[in-house]
Design a protein around this motif. Structure first.
Motif, PDB file in Angstrom:
ATOM      1  N   PHE A 335       0.889  -1.311   0.113  1.00  0.00           N
ATOM      2  CA  PHE A 335       0.148   0.084  -0.108  1.00  0.00           C
ATOM      3  C   PHE A 335       0.905   1.045  -0.014  1.00  0.00           C
ATOM      4  O   PHE A 335       1.912   1.149   0.416  1.00  0.00           O
ATOM      5  N   SER A 336       0.324   2.271  -0.631  1.00  0.00           N
ATOM      6  CA  SER A 336       0.956   3.468  -0.459  1.00  0.00           C
ATOM      7  C   SER A 336      -0.023   4.828  -0.280  1.00  0.00           C
ATOM      8  O   SER A 336      -1.165   4.785  -1.021  1.00  0.00           O
ATOM      9  N   ILE A 337       0.199   5.472   0.637  1.00  0.00           N
ATOM     10  CA  ILE A 337      -0.883   6.838   0.824  1.00  0.00           C
ATOM     11  C   ILE A 337      -0.028   7.892   1.079  1.00  0.00           C
ATOM     12  O   ILE A 337       1.257   8.169   1.567  1.00  0.00           O
ATOM     13  N   ARG A 338      -0.252   8.834  -0.087  1.00  0.00           N
ATOM     14  CA  ARG A 338       0.545  10.053   0.062  1.00  0.00           C
ATOM     15  C   ARG A 338      -0.549  11.174   0.371  1.00  0.00           C
ATOM     16  O   ARG A 338      -1.577  11.370   0.371  1.00  0.00           O
ATOM     17  N   PHE A 339       0.113  12.138   1.009  1.00  0.00           N
ATOM     18  CA  PHE A 339      -0.519  13.317   1.779  1.00  0.00           C
ATOM     19  C   PHE A 339       0.291  14.494   1.965  1.00  0.00           C
ATOM     20  O   PHE A 339       1.643  14.301   1.687  1.00  0.00           O
ATOM     21  N   THR A 340      -0.226  15.502   2.027  1.00  0.00           N
ATOM     22  CA  THR A 340       0.473  16.733   2.394  1.00  0.00           C
ATOM     23  C   THR A 340       0.410  17.309   3.885  1.00  0.00           C
ATOM     24  O   THR A 340      -0.554  17.035   4.609  1.00  0.00           O
ATOM     25  N   VAL A 341       1.423  17.801   4.360  1.00  0.00           N
ATOM     26  CA  VAL A 341       1.572  18.068   5.664  1.00  0.00           C
ATOM     27  C   VAL A 341       0.683  19.342   5.988  1.00  0.00           C
ATOM     28  O   VAL A 341       0.443  20.213   5.499  1.00  0.00           O
ATOM     29  N   PRO A 342      -0.321  18.862   6.823  1.00  0.00           N
ATOM     30  CA  PRO A 342      -1.434  19.969   7.267  1.00  0.00           C
ATOM     31  C   PRO A 342      -0.761  21.133   7.895  1.00  0.00           C
ATOM     32  O   PRO A 342       0.186  21.456   8.159  1.00  0.00           O
ATOM     33  N   ASP A 343      -1.690  22.227   8.039  1.00  0.00           N
ATOM     34  CA  ASP A 343      -1.383  23.377   8.507  1.00  0.00           C
ATOM     35  C   ASP A 343      -1.700  23.243  10.034  1.00  0.00           C
ATOM     36  O   ASP A 343      -2.590  23.529  10.553  1.00  0.00           O
ATOM     37  N   VAL A 344      -0.336  22.723  10.772  1.00  0.00           N
ATOM     38  CA  VAL A 344      -0.635  22.930  12.129  1.00  0.00           C
ATOM     39  C   VAL A 344       0.542  23.487  12.904  1.00  0.00           C
ATOM     40  O   VAL A 344       1.661  23.499  12.154  1.00  0.00           O
ATOM     41  N   PRO A 345       0.459  23.751  14.049  1.00  0.00           N
ATOM     42  CA  PRO A 345       1.813  24.087  14.757  1.00  0.00           C
ATOM     43  C   PRO A 345       2.930  23.024  14.643  1.00  0.00           C
ATOM     44  O   PRO A 345       2.824  21.952  14.368  1.00  0.00           O
ATOM     45  N   SER A 346       4.080  23.823  14.608  1.00  0.00           N
ATOM     46  CA  SER A 346       5.246  22.787  14.816  1.00  0.00           C
ATOM     47  C   SER A 346       5.350  21.915  15.934  1.00  0.00           C
ATOM     48  O   SER A 346       4.729  22.240  17.004  1.00  0.00           O
ATOM     49  N   GLY A 347       6.071  20.735  15.890  1.00  0.00           N
ATOM     50  CA  GLY A 347       5.840  19.765  16.975  1.00  0.00           C
ATOM     51  C   GLY A 347       5.951  18.275  16.323  1.00  0.00           C
ATOM     52  O   GLY A 347       5.933  18.114  14.987  1.00  0.00           O
ATOM     53  N   ASP A 348       5.901  17.351  17.339  1.00  0.00           N
ATOM     54  CA  ASP A 348       5.914  15.770  17.047  1.00  0.00           C
ATOM     55  C   ASP A 348       4.457  15.450  16.950  1.00  0.00           C
ATOM     56  O   ASP A 348       3.566  15.618  17.995  1.00  0.00           O
TER      57      ASP A 348
END
Length: 372
Positions: A335-348
């Protein structure tokens, strides 16, 4: 005692006619359309609760041989089982000669009155086998392809079924389950006496081949009745071949990120091999199993699934939302799931990969992504 190569030589000599279609030209089947997105935390918790009520089922990642199940006694006592001979599934199988991947064994269901056993996972080019018998299996030499002791001990009404296959030579793009086993009919089998690799005795063997499985059925009499043949056919009808996809030789299936840190808008891929084996050793051949990736999922979002999984999600960021990143899998080996990093505060942030099949759900992996 002959080696496994000697035993399997018979299988390698049995080939389908030249008129067989070229499987190398076949394309993978299309995936079914993905389901609509599930609502956020409330919807996810509701889904988990539904799964729990339905039976709290999930697919095990253990690569162990099938444990023989004894037939029920006349008094109706519960069946007994023998210990597994494969490596402890907590660390994964570690077959000799393989450090990267293995191939799983065939599966026979073992209905009432049958004992079943499947071999441990095997490295490429080696055979895997499954056995079913109406009498208990005795201790066999570690490198045999047929249970010679059980065959030698068959009573006149006894039956032993063996299935041998080598799947490492097939292209995973065909799969994971490209083969049609409808041709495994004992009515079309070749009847023969014992050969040199089999124990001597006054018994009959029915042999039938349907790519890629060689089936031998041993009867404790030289003239098996129609009733015995029908009984053997019913058990043979439960046969499932494993996926032609290689499986991890050590540990579970899991998943990995193309990168573990990035900024808003960066493209990231989460990928991994698809799991198909159920806890009882059978295979999910429905093509409906999906891997779904969730962003910022906490244990509270999976109150039941996480209770029955060895994977624990990392702590979530309380001020950020739970997001469904996408899904992948289906009728393919990975399987392969591609996404974009969402607009959230920096952190883990934790990324949980949830496996959802036709009859089970489980947390397959928990990863951590750092937003910079």
């Amino acid at each position: 005692m002959p080696s496994l190569d000697d035993h399997f030589d018979a299988l390698t000599k049995v080939r389908p006619p030249d008129a067989w279609p070229d499987l190398g030209e076949r394309d993978p089947r299309q995936l079914v359309p993905p389901p609509p997105p599930i609502p956020r935390r409330i919807g996810v918790a509701a889904l988990a609760l539904t799964v729990a009520i339905a039976g709290l089922l999930f697919v095990s990642r253990a690569f162990t041989d099938r444990r023989p199940t004894a037939p029920a006694s006349p008094a109706g006592n519960a069946p007994t089982s023998e210990p597994s001979t494969c490596e402890d599934s907590s660390t994964g199988p570690q077959p000799s000669g393989s450090t990267d991947a293995v191939y799983l064994a065939p599966y026979l269901a073992g209905g009432e009155g049958w004992y079943t056993l499947s071999s441990c996972p095997a490295p490429a080019r080696d055979a895997t086998v499954a056995w079913a018998s109406t009498i208990p299996f005795e201790t066999e030499h570690a490198a045999v392809a047929i249970p010679t002791n059980a065959i030698a001990a068959l009573p006149p009404d006894g039956i032993v079924i063996t299935v041998e296959t080598v799947l490492s030579g097939y292209d995973p793009a065909l799969g994971p389950f490209p083969f049609d086993l409808s041709g495994l009919r004992l009515a079309d089998a070749t009847k023969r006496p014992p050969n040199e690799e089999e124990p001597p005795g006054d018994y009959a063997v029915l042999e039938v081949y349907s790519e890629p499985a060689l089936v031998r059925v041993y009867f404790g009499t030289p003239s098996a009745s129609e009733r015995l043949i029908d009984s053997a056919q019913r058990e043979l009808d439960t046969l499932q071949l494993p996926p032609i996809c290689p499986a991890p030789a050590q540990g579970g299936y899991g998943a990995e990120l193309s990168k573990d840190q990035g900024a808003l808008g960066d493209l990231v891929t989460v990928s991994g091999p698809m799991p198909f084996q159920r806890e009882d050793g059978s295979y999910d051949t429905s093509g409906k199993t999906r891997m779904i990736a969730w962003w910022n999922a906490s244990e509270e979002d999976w109150p039941y699934l996480s209770s029955f999984s060895t994977v624990r999600p990392s702590p979530a960021v309380e001020t950020s939302p739970l997001l469904r990143l996408g899904e992948g899998g289906g009728d393919s080996c990975s399987f392969s799931i591609r996404f974009t990093v969402p607009d959230v505060p920096s952190g883990d942030y934790p990324i949980v990969v949830l496996q959802e099949g036709s009859d089970s759900s489980a947390i397959e992996a928990s990863l951590t992504f750092r937003v910079t």
